[in-house]
Design a protein around this motif. Structure first.
Motif, PDB file in Angstrom:
ATOM      1  N   HIS A 131     -49.608  82.632  65.989  1.00  0.00           N
ATOM      2  CA  HIS A 131     -51.014  82.268  65.812  1.00  0.00           C
ATOM      3  C   HIS A 131     -51.418  82.567  64.370  1.00  0.00           C
ATOM      4  O   HIS A 131     -50.729  83.290  63.643  1.00  0.00           O
ATOM      5  CB  HIS A 131     -51.935  82.998  66.799  1.00  0.00           C
ATOM      6  CG  HIS A 131     -51.735  84.476  66.838  1.00  0.00           C
ATOM      7  ND1 HIS A 131     -52.307  85.343  65.920  1.00  0.00           N
ATOM      8  CD2 HIS A 131     -51.017  85.255  67.689  1.00  0.00           C
ATOM      9  CE1 HIS A 131     -51.956  86.574  66.209  1.00  0.00           C
ATOM     10  NE2 HIS A 131     -51.176  86.565  67.283  1.00  0.00           N
ATOM     11  N   THR A 132     -52.522  82.003  63.954  1.00  0.00           N
ATOM     12  CA  THR A 132     -52.983  82.122  62.570  1.00  0.00           C
ATOM     13  C   THR A 132     -53.145  83.589  62.172  1.00  0.00           C
ATOM     14  O   THR A 132     -53.595  84.416  62.958  1.00  0.00           O
ATOM     15  CB  THR A 132     -54.329  81.399  62.402  1.00  0.00           C
ATOM     16  OG1 THR A 132     -54.184  80.060  62.858  1.00  0.00           O
ATOM     17  CG2 THR A 132     -54.747  81.384  60.939  1.00  0.00           C
ATOM     18  N   SER A 133     -52.732  83.868  60.927  1.00  0.00           N
ATOM     19  CA  SER A 133     -52.840  85.206  60.340  1.00  0.00           C
ATOM     20  C   SER A 133     -51.863  86.203  60.951  1.00  0.00           C
ATOM     21  O   SER A 133     -51.946  87.410  60.671  1.00  0.00           O
ATOM     22  CB  SER A 133     -54.275  85.766  60.468  1.00  0.00           C
ATOM     23  OG  SER A 133     -55.186  84.914  59.810  1.00  0.00           O
ATOM     24  N   ALA A 134     -50.956  85.723  61.806  1.00  0.00           N
ATOM     25  CA  ALA A 134     -49.951  86.620  62.381  1.00  0.00           C
ATOM     26  C   ALA A 134     -48.693  86.581  61.533  1.00  0.00           C
ATOM     27  O   ALA A 134     -48.515  85.707  60.680  1.00  0.00           O
ATOM     28  CB  ALA A 134     -49.624  86.197  63.813  1.00  0.00           C
ATOM     29  N   GLY A 135     -47.813  87.539  61.781  1.00  0.00           N
ATOM     30  CA  GLY A 135     -46.492  87.484  61.185  1.00  0.00           C
ATOM     31  C   GLY A 135     -45.651  86.429  61.877  1.00  0.00           C
ATOM     32  O   GLY A 135     -46.174  85.567  62.593  1.00  0.00           O
ATOM     33  N   ARG A 136     -44.344  86.522  61.678  1.00  0.00           N
ATOM     34  CA  ARG A 136     -43.446  85.515  62.238  1.00  0.00           C
ATOM     35  C   ARG A 136     -42.564  86.130  63.334  1.00  0.00           C
ATOM     36  O   ARG A 136     -42.285  87.332  63.329  1.00  0.00           O
ATOM     37  CB  ARG A 136     -42.545  84.903  61.158  1.00  0.00           C
ATOM     38  CG  ARG A 136     -43.269  84.300  59.962  1.00  0.00           C
ATOM     39  CD  ARG A 136     -44.239  83.208  60.374  1.00  0.00           C
ATOM     40  NE  ARG A 136     -44.724  82.439  59.235  1.00  0.00           N
ATOM     41  CZ  ARG A 136     -45.758  82.761  58.480  1.00  0.00           C
ATOM     42  NH1 ARG A 136     -46.433  83.880  58.734  1.00  0.00           N
ATOM     43  NH2 ARG A 136     -46.138  81.983  57.477  1.00  0.00           N
ATOM     44  N   VAL A 137     -42.116  85.268  64.257  1.00  0.00           N
ATOM     45  CA  VAL A 137     -41.176  85.682  65.295  1.00  0.00           C
ATOM     46  C   VAL A 137     -40.016  84.691  65.312  1.00  0.00           C
ATOM     47  O   VAL A 137     -40.175  83.530  64.920  1.00  0.00           O
ATOM     48  CB  VAL A 137     -41.855  85.736  66.687  1.00  0.00           C
ATOM     49  CG1 VAL A 137     -43.026  86.710  66.686  1.00  0.00           C
ATOM     50  CG2 VAL A 137     -42.308  84.363  67.129  1.00  0.00           C
ATOM     51  N   PRO A 138     -38.856  85.113  65.762  1.00  0.00           N
ATOM     52  CA  PRO A 138     -37.705  84.212  65.775  1.00  0.00           C
ATOM     53  C   PRO A 138     -37.853  83.122  66.837  1.00  0.00           C
ATOM     54  O   PRO A 138     -38.466  83.320  67.879  1.00  0.00           O
ATOM     55  CB  PRO A 138     -36.524  85.129  66.110  1.00  0.00           C
ATOM     56  CG  PRO A 138     -37.035  86.521  65.909  1.00  0.00           C
ATOM     57  CD  PRO A 138     -38.494  86.478  66.193  1.00  0.00           C
ATOM     58  N   THR A 139     -37.276  81.971  66.569  1.00  0.00           N
ATOM     59  CA  THR A 139     -37.150  80.906  67.558  1.00  0.00           C
ATOM     60  C   THR A 139     -35.763  81.003  68.188  1.00  0.00           C
ATOM     61  O   THR A 139     -34.912  81.787  67.747  1.00  0.00           O
ATOM     62  CB  THR A 139     -37.306  79.537  66.893  1.00  0.00           C
ATOM     63  OG1 THR A 139     -36.232  79.373  65.944  1.00  0.00           O
ATOM     64  CG2 THR A 139     -38.634  79.402  66.177  1.00  0.00           C
ATOM     65  N   ASP A 140     -35.516  80.185  69.208  1.00  0.00           N
ATOM     66  CA  ASP A 140     -34.168  80.137  69.782  1.00  0.00           C
ATOM     67  C   ASP A 140     -33.139  79.809  68.702  1.00  0.00           C
ATOM     68  O   ASP A 140     -32.042  80.375  68.665  1.00  0.00           O
ATOM     69  CB  ASP A 140     -34.095  79.079  70.885  1.00  0.00           C
ATOM     70  CG  ASP A 140     -34.819  79.503  72.153  1.00  0.00           C
ATOM     71  OD1 ASP A 140     -35.346  80.635  72.191  1.00  0.00           O
ATOM     72  OD2 ASP A 140     -34.865  78.687  73.101  1.00  0.00           O
ATOM     73  N   LYS A 141     -33.496  78.894  67.809  1.00  0.00           N
ATOM     74  CA  LYS A 141     -32.591  78.512  66.719  1.00  0.00           C
ATOM     75  C   LYS A 141     -32.332  79.703  65.798  1.00  0.00           C
ATOM     76  O   LYS A 141     -31.205  79.907  65.320  1.00  0.00           O
ATOM     77  CB  LYS A 141     -33.198  77.345  65.934  1.00  0.00           C
ATOM     78  CG  LYS A 141     -32.302  76.804  64.822  1.00  0.00           C
ATOM     79  CD  LYS A 141     -32.981  75.640  64.107  1.00  0.00           C
ATOM     80  CE  LYS A 141     -32.104  75.115  62.961  1.00  0.00           C
ATOM     81  NZ  LYS A 141     -32.783  74.001  62.245  1.00  0.00           N
ATOM     82  N   GLY A 142     -33.371  80.508  65.565  1.00  0.00           N
ATOM     83  CA  GLY A 142     -33.199  81.696  64.739  1.00  0.00           C
ATOM     84  C   GLY A 142     -32.305  82.729  65.392  1.00  0.00           C
ATOM     85  O   GLY A 142     -31.438  83.325  64.730  1.00  0.00           O
ATOM     86  N   TYR A 143     -32.514  82.964  66.691  1.00  0.00           N
ATOM     87  CA  TYR A 143     -31.641  83.896  67.405  1.00  0.00           C
ATOM     88  C   TYR A 143     -30.192  83.401  67.379  1.00  0.00           C
ATOM     89  O   TYR A 143     -29.260  84.194  67.234  1.00  0.00           O
ATOM     90  CB  TYR A 143     -32.094  84.048  68.860  1.00  0.00           C
ATOM     91  CG  TYR A 143     -33.318  84.904  69.066  1.00  0.00           C
ATOM     92  CD1 TYR A 143     -33.363  86.223  68.619  1.00  0.00           C
ATOM     93  CD2 TYR A 143     -34.436  84.410  69.738  1.00  0.00           C
ATOM     94  CE1 TYR A 143     -34.478  87.019  68.833  1.00  0.00           C
ATOM     95  CE2 TYR A 143     -35.561  85.199  69.952  1.00  0.00           C
ATOM     96  CZ  TYR A 143     -35.573  86.496  69.491  1.00  0.00           C
ATOM     97  OH  TYR A 143     -36.693  87.289  69.695  1.00  0.00           O
ATOM     98  N   ARG A 144     -30.014  82.088  67.524  1.00  0.00           N
ATOM     99  CA  ARG A 144     -28.663  81.539  67.516  1.00  0.00           C
ATOM    100  C   ARG A 144     -27.977  81.792  66.175  1.00  0.00           C
ATOM    101  O   ARG A 144     -26.810  82.202  66.128  1.00  0.00           O
ATOM    102  CB  ARG A 144     -28.710  80.038  67.840  1.00  0.00           C
ATOM    103  CG  ARG A 144     -27.399  79.260  67.646  1.00  0.00           C
ATOM    104  CD  ARG A 144     -26.209  79.900  68.295  1.00  0.00           C
ATOM    105  NE  ARG A 144     -26.375  80.047  69.729  1.00  0.00           N
ATOM    106  CZ  ARG A 144     -25.596  80.814  70.494  1.00  0.00           C
ATOM    107  NH1 ARG A 144     -24.633  81.520  69.941  1.00  0.00           N
ATOM    108  NH2 ARG A 144     -25.809  80.909  71.779  1.00  0.00           N
ATOM    109  N   LEU A 145     -28.681  81.558  65.087  1.00  0.00           N
ATOM    110  CA  LEU A 145     -28.094  81.819  63.771  1.00  0.00           C
ATOM    111  C   LEU A 145     -27.807  83.308  63.605  1.00  0.00           C
ATOM    112  O   LEU A 145     -26.768  83.700  63.050  1.00  0.00           O
ATOM    113  CB  LEU A 145     -29.033  81.326  62.669  1.00  0.00           C
ATOM    114  CG  LEU A 145     -28.487  81.427  61.234  1.00  0.00           C
ATOM    115  CD1 LEU A 145     -27.255  80.551  61.066  1.00  0.00           C
ATOM    116  CD2 LEU A 145     -29.562  81.030  60.223  1.00  0.00           C
TER     117      LEU A 145
END
Length: 340
Positions: A59-73
């Motif tokens: 959501h706006t102004s939040a940090g980032r979280v991994p996606t499935d693609k990120g976990y895979r990498l």
């Protein structure tokens, strides 16, 4: 391609998100991980990772979280198996070496795996259609009643009573014991049942009736196992520590009631070959918020079953992978020693 610096940023995001359950910001990454670059550079790297689909902003102004693609990498390029501590290795050896039979091995393994990973652990009972006959014992209880003991390569022991229509002498029973073992020892169950089925035609006519009765009970005991697809589950209470109840926990709790679903989740990894299925890579869309770490087990590369852990995608992949592999190797070793 993602360069090494962006990979370091992704690794830091995954590790922080798994540990804290909170979206990760650039300032926190610089402070916690000593990336050696400014927060502005990290923000640029995070923007690039987001453009490529490896992380997202919930959501706006939040940090980032991994996606499935990120976990895979992360799993494919960054995750290394955490070495098991001396205490963990000792706990595995002590617990499993003390198992008294196959059921005990499975039950202790599944509890241990859930404790080590703090995930839901699943252990498939050995697929006994792939096991072989180790020994068949025939013990006369009375002249017309025989105790049949079937011992399989997995360590499973089955006992059956055989009621005979006629008495059998000790010498004839000894001869029959040799015959059934010669026909079946070292042979997989399906082939052993077939070989035993032909045995009444190969013995002396006066032994055919007794042989037919014994073979019938043996075949019945073996056929019980050809469709044996049971699993043991432990650690459902571990799901209580995850906040994403509706998306990950509730569907997984419902799936724990269906052994067929759990077997499909485990898949059929080769012995000592880890598989990690993340989110949408799994076989069920309703479990798209979960991941599975699994491997096969069995003596001398013979795949008898699978074991693993399942939980929300926000799991400790390196630790889970190390624990799954270690427990599988111990179970394989125990089954191998049982064949000696």
């Amino acid at each position: 391609m993602v360069d090494d610096r962006k990979l370091d940023v992704l690794r830091a995001i995954v590790e922080d998100y798994v540990a804290t359950e909170e979206p990760v910001g650039s300032k926190a990454l610089v402070e916690r991980h000593g990336l050696g670059v400014s927060p502005a550079t990290v923000r640029n790297d995070m923007a690039a990772l987001e453009d490529e689909g490896y992380i997202h902003q919930p959501h706006t102004s939040a940090g980032r979280v991994p996606t499935d693609k990120g976990y895979r990498l992360f799993v494919d390029k960054l995750a290394t198996l955490k070495p098991m501590s001396v205490a963990e290795r000792r706990a595995i050896a002590t617990l499993l070496d003390g198992a008294v039979d196959l059921d005990d091995v499975v039950q202790k393994s599944v509890r241990l795996l859930s404790q080590l990973t703090r995930q839901v652990a699943i252990v498939q009972y050995p697929s006994l259609s792939r096991s072989t006959v180790r020994h068949i014992e025939l013990v006369a209880l009375t002249p017309t009643r025989v105790m049949l003991i079937l011992i399989l390569s997995t360590g499973r022991v089955e006992q059956r009573l055989v009621e005979l229509d006629e008495s059998i002498a000790d010498t004839d029973l000894a001869e029959l014991r040799v015959a059934v073992n010669q026909a079946s020892v070292g042979v997989q169950i399906a082939a052993a049942a077939q070989a035993l089925g032909a045995l009444p035609d190969d013995v002396r006519p006066e032994q055919a009736g007794v042989t037919r009765a014994v073979v019938g009970v043996l075949s019945e005991a073996m056929s019980d196992h050809r469709s044996d697809e049971r699993v043991a589950v432990s650690g459902a209470a571990n799901l209580a520590r995850y906040g994403d109840f509706d998306t990950a926990v509730r569907p997984l709790l419902e799936a724990l009631e269906e052994h067929v679903v759990l077997l499909k989740l485990l898949g059929e990894s080769g012995v000592d070959a880890l598989t990690v299925r993340i989110g949408h890579e799994g076989p069920y869309s309703e479990l798209a918020a979960t991941s599975v770490v699994a491997t096969g087990y069995g003596p001398q590369e013979l795949h008898l079953g699978s074991l693993g852990v399942v939980g929300p995608t926000r799991m400790d992949y390196p630790g889970s992978m190390a624990a799954v592999r270690a427990v599988a190797r111990y179970v394989s070793r125990i089954l191998d020693e049982g064949n000696q």
